[in-house]
Design a protein around this motif. Structure first.
Motif, mmCIF file in Angstrom:
data_model
loop_
_atom_site.group_PDB
_atom_site.id
_atom_site.type_symbol
_atom_site.label_atom_id
_atom_site.label_comp_id
_atom_site.label_asym_id
_atom_site.label_seq_id
_atom_site.Cartn_x
_atom_site.Cartn_y
_atom_site.Cartn_z
ATOM 1 N N LYS A 43 17.594 10.300 29.559
ATOM 2 C CA LYS A 43 16.613 9.475 29.937
ATOM 3 C C LYS A 43 16.652 9.365 31.165
ATOM 4 O O LYS A 43 17.546 9.032 32.053
ATOM 5 C CB LYS A 43 16.635 8.173 29.135
ATOM 6 C CG LYS A 43 16.071 8.295 27.598
ATOM 7 C CD LYS A 43 16.404 6.863 27.071
ATOM 8 C CE LYS A 43 15.656 6.772 25.895
ATOM 9 N NZ LYS A 43 15.687 5.514 25.225
ATOM 10 N N GLY A 46 12.894 5.349 34.580
ATOM 11 C CA GLY A 46 11.508 4.828 34.172
ATOM 12 C C GLY A 46 11.564 4.808 32.417
ATOM 13 O O GLY A 46 10.893 3.904 32.178
ATOM 14 N N GLU A 47 11.905 5.720 32.027
ATOM 15 C CA GLU A 47 11.890 5.764 30.571
ATOM 16 C C GLU A 47 12.838 4.648 29.847
ATOM 17 O O GLU A 47 12.533 4.108 28.860
ATOM 18 C CB GLU A 47 12.620 7.103 29.890
ATOM 19 C CG GLU A 47 11.535 8.324 30.224
ATOM 20 C CD GLU A 47 12.165 9.405 29.896
ATOM 21 O OE1 GLU A 47 11.463 10.238 29.520
ATOM 22 O OE2 GLU A 47 13.323 9.614 29.798
ATOM 23 N N TYR A 49 13.518 1.559 31.208
ATOM 24 C CA TYR A 49 12.721 0.374 31.506
ATOM 25 C C TYR A 49 11.399 0.487 30.558
ATOM 26 O O TYR A 49 11.102 -0.513 29.942
ATOM 27 C CB TYR A 49 12.111 0.143 32.934
ATOM 28 C CG TYR A 49 13.203 -0.196 33.692
ATOM 29 C CD1 TYR A 49 14.128 -1.482 33.431
ATOM 30 C CD2 TYR A 49 13.630 0.561 34.873
ATOM 31 C CE1 TYR A 49 15.182 -1.828 34.340
ATOM 32 C CE2 TYR A 49 14.730 0.135 35.619
ATOM 33 C CZ TYR A 49 15.596 -0.990 35.427
ATOM 34 O OH TYR A 49 16.564 -1.463 36.357
ATOM 35 N N ASP A 50 11.123 1.644 30.166
ATOM 36 C CA ASP A 50 9.743 1.273 29.192
ATOM 37 C C ASP A 50 10.334 1.163 27.947
ATOM 38 O O ASP A 50 9.686 0.700 26.933
ATOM 39 C CB ASP A 50 9.223 2.987 29.301
ATOM 40 C CG ASP A 50 8.282 3.184 30.358
ATOM 41 O OD1 ASP A 50 7.945 2.134 31.304
ATOM 42 O OD2 ASP A 50 7.990 4.253 30.733
ATOM 43 N N SER A 51 11.400 1.602 27.508
ATOM 44 C CA SER A 51 11.887 1.250 26.397
ATOM 45 C C SER A 51 12.617 0.046 26.126
ATOM 46 O O SER A 51 12.988 -0.484 24.995
ATOM 47 C CB SER A 51 13.043 2.331 25.568
ATOM 48 O OG SER A 51 14.041 2.317 26.639
ATOM 49 N N LEU A 57 12.856 -7.289 29.830
ATOM 50 C CA LEU A 57 12.391 -7.052 31.156
ATOM 51 C C LEU A 57 11.973 -8.396 31.968
ATOM 52 O O LEU A 57 12.048 -8.189 33.117
ATOM 53 C CB LEU A 57 10.986 -6.220 30.813
ATOM 54 C CG LEU A 57 11.101 -4.791 30.470
ATOM 55 C CD1 LEU A 57 9.742 -4.239 29.792
ATOM 56 C CD2 LEU A 57 11.337 -4.045 31.393
#
Length: 84
Positions: A43, A46-47, A49-51, A57
């Protein structure tokens, strides 16, 4: 008089930063560990933080983006780089 107030506020800020330094260091170490685990899974950052959940967050944004914690973040980063 004004200079005395300035040095007093600066001293309180440095003391506050030193008090929260262990918390900032642990947060940074956990974040780096999570980044390494996600990199091993393939990963991107960015992925990762997206998950993340919304509360993670918000915590991350407050811990890393708040200007009040600037000195503590800087010192935690320096100690982390020295130690690792």
């Amino acid at each position: 008089m004004l200079l005395t107030i300035f040095w007093g506020i600066l001293g309180i800020y440095v003391l506050f930063s030193l008090l929260i330094l262990p918390m900032q260091y642990r947060f940074l170490a956990a974040l780096k560990k999570k980044e390494a685990e996600n990199k091993a899974k393939g990963k991107t950052q960015g992925e990762m933080y997206d998950s993340m959940r919304v509360d993670e967050l918000v915590l991350h944004e407050n811990m890393q983006g708040n200007p009040v914690f600037f000195l503590a973040n800087l010192l935690a980063s320096v100690f982390y780089r020295i130690k690792h």
